[in-house]
Design an enzyme around this catalytic site. Structure first.
Site, short mmCIF file in Angstrom:
data_model
loop_
_atom_site.label_atom_id
_atom_site.label_comp_id
_atom_site.label_asym_id
_atom_site.label_seq_id
_atom_site.Cartn_x
_atom_site.Cartn_y
_atom_site.Cartn_z
N HIS A 132 -8.85 3.39 -2.98
CA HIS A 132 -7.57 3.02 -2.31
C HIS A 132 -7.00 1.97 -3.46
O HIS A 132 -7.08 0.72 -3.47
CB HIS A 132 -7.63 2.31 -0.92
CG HIS A 132 -6.26 1.75 -0.83
ND1 HIS A 132 -4.97 2.24 -1.19
CD2 HIS A 132 -5.75 0.73 0.30
CE1 HIS A 132 -3.97 1.85 -0.66
NE2 HIS A 132 -4.43 0.67 0.21
N CYS A 164 0.80 -1.39 -0.03
CA CYS A 164 -0.11 0.00 0.04
C CYS A 164 0.83 1.19 0.24
O CYS A 164 0.10 2.34 -0.23
CB CYS A 164 -0.93 0.03 1.19
SG CYS A 164 -2.21 -1.38 1.22
N CYS A 209 -0.36 2.50 6.41
CA CYS A 209 0.01 1.11 6.93
C CYS A 209 0.26 0.25 5.48
O CYS A 209 -0.13 0.56 4.47
CB CYS A 209 -1.04 0.53 7.77
SG CYS A 209 -2.59 0.51 6.83
N GLY A 231 0.39 -3.92 4.34
CA GLY A 231 0.36 -5.36 4.55
C GLY A 231 1.51 -6.16 4.89
O GLY A 231 2.52 -5.87 4.27
#
Length: 427
Positions: A380, A126, A411, A413
Site C-alpha cells: 500500500h 489513502c 478507507c 485516515g
C-alpha cells in the site's frame, strides 16, 4: 519492526507485454443499456510500477520523481499520444517532499513533457491516487480540458510519517479532532472490537489475499499493467548496481494460516491486528490517462473503461476503516446500480479488520473482492494505491472480455471513505 512502527503512525515480461491493453477499441460494447454519451469521462489506458517493500525492497533507493516519470512516459508511449495534448496532470501523493509541487514538476520534465502542460498534487491520504483521477474527471466535465493524466506515487522508503505539524492546543479538548491523530493500527483494533471481527477472520482474509496475489503472479496476470523500471539498488555494504524491477516483491507465496496465527499483535498487547493481517508499507507509482469520450474517439484512442460515478463520505475518525461500507453504496446510488450489478470490487486492504467488516456489512461475495490480491499481499504505497487499483480493476475486467462493472474503494485516515464505479464496455 520498522514496518510496524510506521504503520502505527499512519496507516521479465517481453518488450510488447502491454500492447494488448491498447490494441483494440474497448468502447465497442453494444449492451442494451450501454450509454455512449460523447461527454462521458473514459479511461484510455493505465499502467503501474511494481509495488515493492519499503526500506527493503527493490525501490528502496529510487526517488518518487523517477518512479512517477517511468509510468507517465509509458502510458503515453503505449497509446502514441504526444504529451502536449494533455490539458492537465494531477498526482496523488501523501508524504509530499517539497510540498508536493517540486517532485511532480521534476518528474514531468524527466518524462520529456513540455513546460506548457500544467501539473499539481493532491493529498486525500489513502485515496489520493483515486482523488487525482476524480479531479481530472471534474476538469473534463467542466469543459476545462479534454484529456488529462491522473497519477499516484509514494516512496515510503525515503519518507515516513513524522510530526503532524502545527496543530491547535484545543485539539485535545475535542474528541473527534483528537481521534484524527489516533494511530491507524488502533483504529483497526477499534473496528475489530466494536464490530466483532475475530483474529481468525482477519488472518483468514490475509491468507486469501496472499494466495490470490501469488496465483496472479504465477499466471503472469500483472504483466499487462506493470512498467519495467530500471533503477539503482544499494546493498548493505554500500555497493550499487542497476536493476530492472518488474515484479511485486511483497507477495509471500509460503504464507500459512498457522504462520499468521503465531504473529504477535502489533498495536495492543491483547489486540488482533498484526503485521501479517495489515497492509504493507511500500513504494510504487501508477498513471491513468482519461478524457472526454468525443475527444478520445476523435483522436483514435481506445476506451478501456467509463467512469460512471464516485463518492467520498465521512465516518468517525476512530473507526476510519469502515469508510468503504459507506462510500460504496453512495457511489452505486449515483450510478443507478446495485451491489449485485458489480462484477469486481477492488477494496483497499488497509487492515484485514476493516476489509472484513466492509465486505460483511455490504454482503459482498468474497470471490468478487480483490480477485488478484490486495494491499496485504501487494502493498500500500499511500498516494499510489487508488490509481493502482483502477489499473488492476480495468485489466481484470478486460480479461473477462464481456461488458461488466467494477468498484474501486478505500478507507481514508481521519475518517473518510471513497469509491468510484467503472464500466468496462466489452469487446
Amino acid at each position: 519492526m520498522l514496518r510496524l512502527k510506521t504503520l502505527s503512525g499512519h496507516l521479465s515480461p517481453p518488450p510488447d507485454h502491454r500492447g494488448a491493453l491498447c490494441g483494440s477499441n474497448c468502447g465497442s460494447g453494444t449492451g442494451a443499456s450501454s450509454s455512449r454519451d460523447p461527454e462521458d469521462v473514459v479511461v484510455v489506458h493505465g499502467l503501474r510500477s511494481a509495488i515493492c517493500r519499503a526500506k527493503r525492497g527493490s525501490f528502496k533507493d529510487t526517488t518518487p520523481d523517477e518512479l512517477l516519470s517511468a509510468v507517465m512516459k509509458a502510458v503515453l508511449t503505449d497509446v502514441g499520444l504526444s504529451p502536449d495534448q494533455l490539458g492537465d496532470i494531477c498526482v496523488g501523493n501523501v508524504l509530499q517532499p517539497g510540498a508536493g509541487a517540486l517532485m511532480v514538476r521534476v518528474a514531468h520534465f524527466l518524462s520529456g513533457f513540455p513546460e506548457t502542460v500544467p501539473v499539481y498534487t493532491v493529498n486525500r491520504q489513502c485515496s489520493s491516487g483515486l482523488q487525482a483521477l476524480l479531479n481530472v474527471a471534474g476538469a473534463i466535465r467542466s469543459g476545462s480540458i479534454d484529456l488529462g493524466l491522473a497519477c499516484g506515487v509514494e516512496s515510503m522508503s525515503l519518507r515516513t510519517m513524522g510530526n503532524p505539524g502545527d496543530l491547535s492546543s484545543r485539539l485535545m479538548d475535542n474528541q473527534k479532532a483528537r481521534d484524527c491523530i489516533m494511530p491507524m493500527g488502533l483504529t483497526s483494533e477499534n473496528v475489530a472490537e466494536r464490530f466483532g471481527i475475530s483474529r481468525e477472520q482477519q488472518d483468514a482474509f490475509a491468507l486469501r489475499s496472499q494466495q490470490k496475489a501469488s496465483r496472479a503472479q504465477d499466471l503472469n496476470l500483472f504483466q499487462q499493467e506493470i512498467v519495467p523500471v530500471s533503477t539503482r539498488w544499494v546493498d548493505g555494504a554500500g555497493g550499487e548496481r542497476q536493476v530492472t524491477v518488474l515484479r511485486d516483491d511483497g507477495v509471500r507465496p509460503g504464507t500459512t494460516l498457522d504462520g499468521l496465527s503465531k504473529l504477535r499483535p502489533a498495536f495492543k498487547p491483547d489486540g488482533s491486528t498484526t503485521a501479517g493481517n495489515s497492509s504493507q508499507m511500500s513504494d510504487g507509482a501508477a498513471a491513468v490517462l482519461i478524457g472526454r469520450r468525443s475527444a478520445v474517439e476523435g483522436r483514435g484512442l481506445p476506451v478501456l473503461g467509463v467512469l460512471r460515478a464516485s463518492a467520498v463520505v465521512g465516518v468517525p475518525p476512530d473507526v476510519m476503516g469502515i469508510g468503504p461500507a459507506a462510500a460504496i453504496p453512495a457511489a452505486l446510488l449515483q450510478a443507478g446500480l446495485t451491489l449485485d450489478d458489480i462484477d469486481v470490487f477492488e477494496i483497499n486492504e488497509a487492515f484485514s479488520s476493516q476489509a472484513v467488516y466492509c465486505v460483511e456489512k455490504l454482503g459482498i461475495p468474497l470471490e468478487k473482492v480483490n480477485p488478484n490480491g490486495g494491499a496485504i499481499a501487494l502493498g500500500h504505497p499511500l498516494g499510489c494505491t487508488g490509481a493502482r487499483q483502477v489499473v488492476t480493476l480495468l485489466n481484470e475486467l478486460r480479461r473477462r472480455g464481456k461488458r461488466a462493472y467494477g468498484v474501486v474503494s478505500m478507507c481514508i485516515g481521519t475518517g473518510m471513505g471513497a469509491a468510484a464505479v467503472f464500466e468496462f464496455p466489452g469487446q
